[in-house]
Design an enzyme around this catalytic site. Sequence first.
Site, PDB file in Angstrom:
ATOM      1  CE  LYS A  43       9.414  -6.676   1.418  1.00  0.00           C
ATOM      2  NZ  LYS A  43       9.638  -6.966  -0.007  1.00  0.00           N
ATOM      3  CG  PHE A  83       1.388   9.425   1.290  1.00  0.00           C
ATOM      4  CD1 PHE A  83       0.096   9.808   0.962  1.00  0.00           C
ATOM      5  CD2 PHE A  83       2.451   9.999   0.591  1.00  0.00           C
ATOM      6  CE1 PHE A  83      -0.125  10.739  -0.059  1.00  0.00           C
ATOM      7  CE2 PHE A  83       2.236  10.920  -0.423  1.00  0.00           C
ATOM      8  CZ  PHE A  83       0.943  11.279  -0.756  1.00  0.00           C
ATOM      9  CG  ASP A  88      -1.226   0.805  -5.041  1.00  0.00           C
ATOM     10  OD1 ASP A  88      -1.313   1.216  -6.210  1.00  0.00           O
ATOM     11  OD2 ASP A  88      -1.080  -0.399  -4.747  1.00  0.00           O
ATOM     12  CG  ASP A  92      -4.025  -1.174  -7.238  1.00  0.00           C
ATOM     13  OD1 ASP A  92      -4.340  -0.416  -8.177  1.00  0.00           O
ATOM     14  OD2 ASP A  92      -2.851  -1.368  -6.893  1.00  0.00           O
ATOM     15  NE  ARG A  97      -0.190  -2.622   0.673  1.00  0.00           N
ATOM     16  CZ  ARG A  97       0.466  -2.570  -0.497  1.00  0.00           C
ATOM     17  NH1 ARG A  97       1.652  -3.158  -0.641  1.00  0.00           N
ATOM     18  NH2 ARG A  97      -0.089  -1.968  -1.526  1.00  0.00           N
ATOM     19  CG  ASP A 159       0.487   0.816 -12.619  1.00  0.00           C
ATOM     20  OD1 ASP A 159       0.497   0.022 -13.576  1.00  0.00           O
ATOM     21  OD2 ASP A 159       0.350   0.452 -11.443  1.00  0.00           O
ATOM     22  CE  LYS A 189       3.800   0.658  -9.800  1.00  0.00           C
ATOM     23  NZ  LYS A 189       2.752  -0.392  -9.895  1.00  0.00           N
ATOM     24  CG  PHE A 228      13.498  -4.024  -6.869  1.00  0.00           C
ATOM     25  CD1 PHE A 228      13.991  -4.845  -5.869  1.00  0.00           C
ATOM     26  CD2 PHE A 228      12.213  -3.495  -6.707  1.00  0.00           C
ATOM     27  CE1 PHE A 228      13.241  -5.139  -4.740  1.00  0.00           C
ATOM     28  CE2 PHE A 228      11.456  -3.788  -5.579  1.00  0.00           C
ATOM     29  CZ  PHE A 228      11.975  -4.602  -4.593  1.00  0.00           C
ATOM     30  CG  ASP A 232       7.638  -7.256  -7.987  1.00  0.00           C
ATOM     31  OD1 ASP A 232       7.814  -7.418  -6.771  1.00  0.00           O
ATOM     32  OD2 ASP A 232       6.511  -7.169  -8.518  1.00  0.00           O
ATOM     33  CG  ASP A 233       7.188  -7.198 -13.767  1.00  0.00           C
ATOM     34  OD1 ASP A 233       6.523  -6.870 -12.767  1.00  0.00           O
ATOM     35  OD2 ASP A 233       7.426  -6.420 -14.710  1.00  0.00           O
TER      36      ASP A 233
HETATM   37 MG   LIG Z   1      -1.556  -2.143  -5.610  1.00  0.00          MG
HETATM   38 MG   LIG Z   2       4.443  -7.501  -8.903  1.00  0.00          MG
HETATM   39 MG   LIG Z   3      -1.581   0.104  -8.031  1.00  0.00          MG
END
Ligand SMILES: [Mg+2]
Ligand SMILES: [Mg+2]
Ligand SMILES: [Mg+2]
Lengths: 341, 341
Positions: A43, A83, A88, A92, A97, A159, A189, A228, A232-233
Site C-alpha cells: 500500500k 526485506f 517473515d 511463517d 503476499r 513474536d 515488531k 493500529f 489489526d487484531d
Molecule cells: Mg507473517
Molecule cells: Mg493480523
Molecule cells: Mg511473522
Amino acid sequence: KGKFMDTFKVLVDEIEAGDKAAMPPNAVKWVREMVEYNVPGGKLNRGLAVVEGFRQLRRGVLKESELFRACALGWCIEWLQAFFLVADDIMDASITRRGQPCWYKVPKVEMKACNDCILLEAHIYKIIKTHFGSDPFYTELLELFHEVTWQTSSGQLLDLITESEQRDSGGGDLERYTYDVHRSIVVWKTAFYSFYLPVACAMMLAGITDKAAYKRAEDICIKMGEYFQVQDDYLDCYGDPEVIGKIGTDIEDSKCSWLVVTALTRADESQKALLQEHYGKSDPASVAKVKALYVELDVKGAFEAYEKKSYEEITALINAEKVLPHGLFLFLLNKIYKRSK
Amino acid sequence: KGKFMDTFKVLVDEIEAGDKAAMPPNAVKWVREMVEYNVPGGKLNRGLAVVEGFRQLRRGVLKESELFRACALGWCIEWLQAFFLVADDIMDASITRRGQPCWYKVPKVEMKACNDCILLEAHIYKIIKTHFGSDPFYTELLELFHEVTWQTSSGQLLDLITESEQRDSGGGDLERYTYDVHRSIVVWKTAFYSFYLPVACAMMLAGITDKAAYKRAEDICIKMGEYFQVQDDYLDCYGDPEVIGKIGTDIEDSKCSWLVVTALTRADESQKALLQEHYGKSDPASVAKVKALYVELDVKGAFEAYEKKSYEEITALINAEKVLPHGLFLFLLNKIYKRSK
Ligand SMILES: [Mg+2]
Ligand SMILES: [Mg+2]
Ligand SMILES: [Mg+2]
Ligand SMILES: [Mg+2]
Ligand SMILES: [Mg+2]
Ligand SMILES: [Mg+2]
C-alpha cells in the site's frame, strides 16, 4: 503518488547501474526482478508518510528536488519493509503476499530468498549514501535505520518465541498471553518501523536536530502503532473479508491477539478452560466456540472502549506538543482512526 | 588471543544489557545463546587479522585501550561472518558447521535462523556505535561495512545462480564455468570480507584517511583472496581430510571450482564430454573418473604454477607499496602461502 512511483524507477535504475559494474548480466537481471517483485507491491503507506510528514513540517508546497528526496527516503522504508516481509514469509511458511506467491515460494527462488533479503537491506544504504551522503544528518539517518532494524528484528524474535513456546506447550498455558507481552511484540515488531521511522525520516529531512523532539515524536508514534495493531487484531476477527482482503485466522493460529488477551482477563475459570481447549484449533467448531465466548465477554465492547480511550490519549499527546506541527501526527491518526481495512 | 576472547565476553554483555532494557528474559536468553553458538566458534582469522594488521601499522606494541578497540572491531568481522554463515547454511541446506549442527538445524530454531541473521547483523552496528561512535572515521567505518555486506551478498547471489543454472540445465553445459565466472564469485563472495575488510579496519583504526591507500590495499587483498580461494578449491580435492577437517565434495556438488575450470580449458572434446558426463554426480565411480582426468590434464601442476605466479604477483604488488608497511600484507600472505589447511 505518481511522483512516488517515478522515484522508484530512478532508484532501481541506480542500483542496476551499480550492479552492472560488478556482476554479470544474469545476476543484474535477478536483482531487478527481485526488487520489482518485492518492493513496490504494497500500500506504500509508510513510504508516502515520509512525503506527507515532510509536507506537514514544511507547512505547504515542496520544491521538486525536496519532493524527490522525500520520495527516495520513503522508498528506503518500503525497501526495509520488503526485506522484513521476505524473511517473515519464510519464517511463517506463508504462501501468498500482496496477491502473489511469496518470493521464496517462486520455484527458481526458494531459499535464495534469504540472500535476497540481505541484498534488499544493502540497497537501503546504497540509496541513503547516494541521496543523503552529503547531508548533515547522514550519520544520524544511518543510525536511525540501524536502530529500527534492530528493534524490528527483536520484535520478530519475541513474536517467534512467544508463538513457539505456546506451540511447544501443546497449546496449553494461554496464561503467557498478557497485555504486556502483546504490547512488547507490537511495539517492537511494528510500531517503530511503521510509525516512528517515517515520522523521524520526515523530521530529519526538515533539518530538525533536537533529540527531545524525536523522543516526543517517538512516544506519540508508538502509541499510534499500538492502536493500529489492536485494530489489526480486531479486524482479523470482525472485519469484512471483502474489505480487508483476507480471511482472518488468528484464532486458528493461536496468535497472541489483543482479543484473546482481553478475553482472558475477563474470563472466569470455566471460560478460561474453554479457551485453553479451543483456541489455536483449526476446526470451525472450535473457532465458533471461541467467537461465541468473545461475544459473551463483550470483547467487541472492550475494543470500542479501547479505541475511544486510545484516540483520546493520542490526541492529548499531540495537543501537548508545542514545537512540532500537529499535522505531522494527525494525518497519520486520521488515516487509521476507525479504519475498516 | 586470550585478550581477543575476553573482548568477546565484554561485547556480548553489552548487547545483553541493551536487550534487557527492551525484551523479556526469554528473548534475552535466546539472543545470548544464539550469539555464543554462532559467532566465536571459527578460526577467528579475520578478526585476529584486524589486531595483527593494526599492530603492523603501529610497528610494535599497542596500548591496552588500543588493543581492546582492535579486538572489538575484529569481532565485528566475526559477527558479519556469523551472519553470512547462518544464512549460507540455510541456503546450502548444510548439516554441520564448525563441528556442531548448523544453527537452523537446531530443533527449536529452524527458520527463526533467518531472523537471527538479521539480529547478528544489527549487533555489528551496535558494537560500532558503542566503541567507535565518536571516532572521526565512524561514518566511513559504517560505509565500509555496508559496502562489504553488499559485495558479499552479491557474490553469494552469483554463486547461487551459477549453481542453480547449472543444476537446471541438467548438469549439462559446463561451458559456463570459466575463469571469469570463478573469479567474480570468489572476489565478491570471499575476498572483500575476508581480506580487504580486516585490512581496511586496521587502517581506519590507525587513522589513515588517504582514499588511494585504501584502493591499493584493496587491490592487494583481492589478489590474496583469489589465491586463497583457489587453494581452497585445490585442498577440497587434494588436501588431507584429517588436516582440513572435512571430506571435499566439490566434484559431487558440481561446484565452479578452479580445478574444473582448469580442466575444461585443457580438455579436448572427448575429455570435455567425460567431464559433462561425470562432473556433479555423487557416485564414487564418476568422482574417480573426474579425478583421473585431473591427473591426465595435470591440473595439480597447473595449480602449482598458479600458486607460484600468484605468490610472485602479490609479492610484487606489496613491494611496490611505498606508504603502507609491508608487514600489513605479508603477515596475511605468510599465513596462507602453501597452506595445507
Ligand atoms: Mg507473517
Ligand atoms: Mg493480523
Ligand atoms: Mg511473522
Ligand atoms: Mg555453504
Ligand atoms: Mg553457499
Ligand atoms: Mg571449498
